[in-house]
Design a protein around this motif. Structure first.
Motif, PDB file in Angstrom:
ATOM      1  N   GLY A   4       0.814  -1.207   0.000  1.00  0.00           N
ATOM      2  CA  GLY A   4       0.000   0.000   0.000  1.00  0.00           C
ATOM      3  C   GLY A   4       0.845   1.254   0.000  1.00  0.00           C
ATOM      4  O   GLY A   4       0.587   2.195  -0.767  1.00  0.00           O
ATOM      5  N   GLY A   5       1.860   1.300   0.847  1.00  0.00           N
ATOM      6  CA  GLY A   5       2.733   2.458   0.879  1.00  0.00           C
ATOM      7  C   GLY A   5       3.499   2.645  -0.410  1.00  0.00           C
ATOM      8  O   GLY A   5       3.642   3.758  -0.922  1.00  0.00           O
TER       9      GLY A   5
ATOM     10  N   PHE B 225      -5.710   6.496  -2.352  1.00  0.00           N
ATOM     11  CA  PHE B 225      -6.516   6.751  -1.158  1.00  0.00           C
ATOM     12  C   PHE B 225      -8.003   6.658  -1.477  1.00  0.00           C
ATOM     13  O   PHE B 225      -8.776   6.024  -0.744  1.00  0.00           O
ATOM     14  CB  PHE B 225      -6.174   8.138  -0.605  1.00  0.00           C
ATOM     15  N   LEU B 226      -8.440   7.265  -2.563  1.00  0.00           N
ATOM     16  CA  LEU B 226      -9.854   7.276  -2.926  1.00  0.00           C
ATOM     17  C   LEU B 226     -10.370   5.879  -3.258  1.00  0.00           C
ATOM     18  O   LEU B 226     -11.452   5.483  -2.816  1.00  0.00           O
ATOM     19  CB  LEU B 226     -10.084   8.221  -4.107  1.00  0.00           C
ATOM     20  N   ILE B 227      -9.604   5.111  -4.026  1.00  0.00           N
ATOM     21  CA  ILE B 227     -10.034   3.762  -4.409  1.00  0.00           C
ATOM     22  C   ILE B 227     -10.143   2.865  -3.176  1.00  0.00           C
ATOM     23  O   ILE B 227     -11.135   2.146  -2.996  1.00  0.00           O
ATOM     24  CB  ILE B 227      -9.072   3.157  -5.441  1.00  0.00           C
ATOM     25  N   ALA B 228      -9.133   2.905  -2.324  1.00  0.00           N
ATOM     26  CA  ALA B 228      -9.132   2.046  -1.133  1.00  0.00           C
ATOM     27  C   ALA B 228     -10.272   2.401  -0.190  1.00  0.00           C
ATOM     28  O   ALA B 228     -10.909   1.520   0.399  1.00  0.00           O
ATOM     29  CB  ALA B 228      -7.788   2.162  -0.414  1.00  0.00           C
ATOM     30  N   LEU B 229     -10.559   3.678  -0.044  1.00  0.00           N
ATOM     31  CA  LEU B 229     -11.637   4.090   0.847  1.00  0.00           C
ATOM     32  C   LEU B 229     -12.992   3.625   0.313  1.00  0.00           C
ATOM     33  O   LEU B 229     -13.876   3.217   1.085  1.00  0.00           O
ATOM     34  CB  LEU B 229     -11.626   5.613   1.009  1.00  0.00           C
ATOM     35  N   ALA B 230     -13.171   3.645  -0.996  1.00  0.00           N
ATOM     36  CA  ALA B 230     -14.414   3.153  -1.596  1.00  0.00           C
ATOM     37  C   ALA B 230     -14.585   1.654  -1.344  1.00  0.00           C
ATOM     38  O   ALA B 230     -15.689   1.186  -1.011  1.00  0.00           O
ATOM     39  CB  ALA B 230     -14.424   3.446  -3.091  1.00  0.00           C
TER      40      ALA B 230
ATOM     41  N   ALA C 288      -7.759  -0.863   4.293  1.00  0.00           N
ATOM     42  CA  ALA C 288      -7.072  -0.013   5.266  1.00  0.00           C
ATOM     43  C   ALA C 288      -5.563  -0.037   5.063  1.00  0.00           C
ATOM     44  O   ALA C 288      -4.874   0.929   5.392  1.00  0.00           O
ATOM     45  CB  ALA C 288      -7.419  -0.465   6.683  1.00  0.00           C
ATOM     46  N   ALA C 289      -5.058  -1.143   4.502  1.00  0.00           N
ATOM     47  CA  ALA C 289      -3.626  -1.248   4.234  1.00  0.00           C
ATOM     48  C   ALA C 289      -3.166  -0.228   3.207  1.00  0.00           C
ATOM     49  O   ALA C 289      -1.969   0.085   3.128  1.00  0.00           O
ATOM     50  CB  ALA C 289      -3.292  -2.661   3.743  1.00  0.00           C
TER      51      ALA C 289
ATOM     52  N   ALA D 264      -4.140   3.846   5.220  1.00  0.00           N
ATOM     53  CA  ALA D 264      -3.342   4.289   6.369  1.00  0.00           C
ATOM     54  C   ALA D 264      -1.969   4.814   5.965  1.00  0.00           C
ATOM     55  O   ALA D 264      -1.613   5.956   6.301  1.00  0.00           O
ATOM     56  CB  ALA D 264      -3.221   3.159   7.389  1.00  0.00           C
ATOM     57  N   PRO D 265      -1.141   4.038   5.256  1.00  0.00           N
ATOM     58  CA  PRO D 265       0.169   4.583   4.884  1.00  0.00           C
ATOM     59  C   PRO D 265       0.074   5.719   3.878  1.00  0.00           C
ATOM     60  O   PRO D 265       0.913   6.620   3.876  1.00  0.00           O
ATOM     61  CB  PRO D 265       0.900   3.370   4.302  1.00  0.00           C
ATOM     62  N   THR D 266      -0.953   5.677   3.026  1.00  0.00           N
ATOM     63  CA  THR D 266      -1.119   6.759   2.061  1.00  0.00           C
ATOM     64  C   THR D 266      -1.431   8.068   2.767  1.00  0.00           C
ATOM     65  O   THR D 266      -0.871   9.129   2.443  1.00  0.00           O
ATOM     66  CB  THR D 266      -2.236   6.424   1.058  1.00  0.00           C
TER      67      THR D 266
END
Length: 464
Positions: free
Chosen positions: A55-56, A68-73, A102-103, A106-108
């Motif tokens: 993720g980072g 960030f946007l894709i992961a949150l969706a 979340a992986a 969070a780092p993003t």
């Protein structure tokens, strides 16, 4: 922008601990055993920790805003599905997927902050606020879990949905568009090897009490774990774009912070898991009563947002980490006095307050980890730290569960259940005590001998 990132990290932490209060209700309705229930927590943190490094790195390569946007969706959709399914396996799968999402968030989020605020007081202030929200999510999840479970355990899955959707809209508007992305590639093989190794490690530890620690299955599984991690190291040394540049592990500040965060998160997750089952299942506490009893932890964490950065600026990260971890260890030791009719004011409250003080050092650990790291590797450093936290917590929780399962009593009386859970509580306390001793040794500043040259000169003159 900072508030939006903080809310999302708050959700990540909230999702770990909020489910803890609902475990007894979920287990009763879906007929899940203690060893299976722990996967609702362990599955999330393993998914979280298993792909944090990827993720980072992905954020550095593809753009922080986009990732960030894709992961949150994905997080929002998985939360919705988790609140609707009734099959235990599917429930665990949705938890794992939420951990994967979340992986990436969070780092993003951490790397967005680190590359937006200049290193020094501005970044320390932003990181303190950000990480306090994360720790606040872990601790306040108890309160929200108690409230939601009182309505129905499914609401612990559904509550994050509208919040995540609102944060998604806010992030789309407020997070600046990505500039030129860093050149490079993805190490999918490394991600697969590391995630497989961590999953197999936790699975082996959890199932070992049932099949036997010396059984062929357990021994072969441990050998496979070692082989997977060895293959991961070899892969990272040979691929063009490694998931982890192994040289970053030479950063002493990052390694120290990672060890500290394993002790803090691992002991807390294990302690909360056992306390929830004992107080609710055995002593008959309601979810809300349990949440209110442990609420001081959350209050202390949230309150620390107003002064944690000042503590770091005044004393430095090392002393703050060492002191707070030591106080936390004392809290767990005091909690071991618990009996079948614990008095809240004299037994539970002092321990809970000291454990809450331990989380005050959480921002200092994050500042310690990202200090001196180049901007292009901030995502990687954040991933290493969060991976240590999540995977370390999952492994400690798995060992705790194995200890409890191995010594399970044949009866169900409060005293017999307390005897079953006590070794797990002692193990969690031991993890923190060990972490505190290491922190005092490593982080506490040593007195510098400034007059050494003068002393040496006097010795030379005396000799002459």
């Amino acid at each position: 922008m900072l508030i939006t990132l903080c809310i999302v990290l708050f959700l990540d932490g909230l999702d770990v601990s909020m489910i803890g209060v609902a475990l007894p209700s979920i287990g009763a309705e879906l007929d899940m055993s203690t060893s299976t229930l722990q996967w609702l927590v362990g599955g999330y943190v393993l998914g979280y920790g298993g792909l944090l490094l990827l993720g980072g790195r992905t954020a550095d390569l593809l753009g922080r805003r986009k990732v960030f946007l894709i992961a949150l969706a994905v997080f929002a959709v998985a939360s919705l599905i988790g609140g609707l399914v009734s099959d235990p396996t599917l429930l665990i799968v949705t938890r794992f997927i939420k951990g994967l999402a979340a992986a990436f968030t969070a780092p993003t989020g951490l790397s967005i902050i680190a590359t937006t605020f200049a290193e020094g007081k501005a970044r320390n202030k932003a990181l303190s606020i950000y990480t306090v929200f994360g720790a606040g999510g872990y601790s306040m999840g108890l309160l929200f879990g108690g409230l939601m479970t009182g309505v129905g355990w499914r609401w612990t899955f559904l509550l994050p949905v509208p919040i995540a959707v609102a944060a998604l809209i806010s992030a789309f508007v407020l997070i600046p568009r990505d500039g030129k992305a860093e050149e490079g590639g993805h190490d999918l093989l490394g991600a697969l090897l590391s995630t497989s190794g961590m999953l197999l490690l936790v699975y082996t530890v959890v199932t070992a009490p049932e099949v036997g620690w010396a059984s062929a299955r357990t021994v072969v599984s441990f050998i496979a774990v070692v082989a997977l991690f060895a293959a991961f190291v070899v892969t990272e040394q040979r691929v063009a774009h490694p998931l982890v540049r192994l040289g970053i592990l030479r950063k002493v500040s990052l390694v120290r912070a990672s060890l500290a965060i394993i002790a803090v998160a691992g002991s807390y997750f294990s302690w909360q898991f056992i306390v929830t089952l004992y107080l609710q299942d055995t002593l008959g506490w309601s979810p809300l009563k349990l949440a209110m009893a442990l609420l001081p932890v959350g209050i202390l964490v949230v309150a620390s947002a107003f002064f944690s950065d000042k503590l770091i600026d005044r004393f430095g990260t090392g002393p703050v980490i060492a002191v707070t971890m030591s106080v936390m260890a004392v809290g767990y030791l005091l909690f071991l006095r618990i009996d079948t009719a614990p008095d809240y004011l004299t037994v539970l409250l002092p321990a809970v307050l000291l454990i809450g003080i331990g989380w005050v050092g959480f921002p200092a650990i994050n500042v310690q980890a990202t200090s001196g790291i180049d901007d292009e590797e901030q995502g990687l450093a954040a991933g290493v730290l969060q991976t240590s936290m999540q995977v370390g917590a999952a492994v400690v929780l798995a060992v705790t569960t194995a200890i409890v399962t191995s010594g399970a009593a044949h009866g169900t009386s409060p005293q017999q259940m307390l005897d079953t859970y006590r070794p797990g509580l002692e193990f969690a306390a031991g993890v923190t005590v060990l972490g505190a001793l290491v922190a005092l040794t490593v982080f506490w500043p040593r007195k510098r001998v400034t007059d050494a040259p003068v002393v040496e000169e006097e010795k030379v003159l005396q000799t002459v």
